[in-house]
Scaffold this motif. Structure first.
Motif, mmCIF file in Angstrom:
data_model
loop_
_atom_site.group_PDB
_atom_site.id
_atom_site.type_symbol
_atom_site.label_atom_id
_atom_site.label_comp_id
_atom_site.label_asym_id
_atom_site.label_seq_id
_atom_site.Cartn_x
_atom_site.Cartn_y
_atom_site.Cartn_z
ATOM 1 N N LEU A 1 39.749 38.903 38.618
ATOM 2 C CA LEU A 1 39.807 40.190 38.476
ATOM 3 C C LEU A 1 39.348 41.068 39.662
ATOM 4 O O LEU A 1 39.952 42.023 40.282
ATOM 5 N N SER B 1 41.633 43.405 41.747
ATOM 6 C CA SER B 1 41.019 44.939 42.290
ATOM 7 C C SER B 1 41.332 45.070 43.716
ATOM 8 O O SER B 1 41.988 46.060 44.316
ATOM 9 N N LEU C 1 41.605 47.083 34.934
ATOM 10 C CA LEU C 1 40.273 46.404 35.070
ATOM 11 C C LEU C 1 39.562 46.400 34.089
ATOM 12 O O LEU C 1 38.897 45.399 33.727
#
Length: 165
Positions: A35, A39, A130
């Motif tokens: 993740l 990002s 997210l």
């Protein structure tokens, strides 16, 4: 060659960030690290679009008002009669003003606000994605006891085959 590289120097760190983010997403087995890599990749795409959307020497796309709007603050029949009497004069002035404004607008370089607006929307969507991803990671951790990809595959396979519970 050196001039072209110097003009487009800001693309180099963006591409490096993009490749680092892609590498982290592909190479790691930890879901939180994936993740973070996603990002980082999204942020590099945002920077790329903002860089592309910048117009050097461009001004905001706002045409200045000349002050003719809102002069008559009258209400009722008197204002309607006054507007009717001045309609011919105002129409000619408005047409001349529109032509002058069009010529002035053609001479000025305006920057395009659309890439910046789209990036603001993409940032909001990226933060929401997210947050959902992190919530899923928390739920996976509660269910399986780990967030490592290999351990999750092993646990999922053993649950499907019924070999160990």
């Amino acid at each position: 060659m050196l001039e072209i590289l110097a003009e487009r120097f800001n693309y180099i760190p963006i591409i490096i960030l993009m490749m680092i983010g892609l590498y982290v997403v592909i190479a790691t087995g930890n879901l939180v690290k994936r993740l973070v890599g996603l990002s980082l990749f999204q942020t590099s795409v945002f920077l790329l679009y903002i860089t592309i959307g910048k117009v050097f020497g461009g001004s905001p796309p706002i045409i200045a008002d000349d002050g003719h709007h809102g002069e008559d603050a009258g209400h009722g029949a008197e204002a309607a009669v006054a507007h009717g009497a001045d309609a011919g004069e105002h129409a000619a002035e408005a047409a001349d003003h529109a032509v002058d404004t069009a010529h002035q607008a053609a001479e000025v370089i305006y920057s395009n606000p659309l890439p910046h607006v789209l990036i603001l929307t993409a940032i909001v969507v990226g933060v929401a994605t997210l947050a959902v991803g992190l919530a899923l990671v928390v739920r996976i951790r509660e269910a399986y006891g780990t967030i490592e990809d290999d351990a999750l595959n092993t646990a999922d396979y053993s649950l499907e085959s019924g070999s160990a519970e």
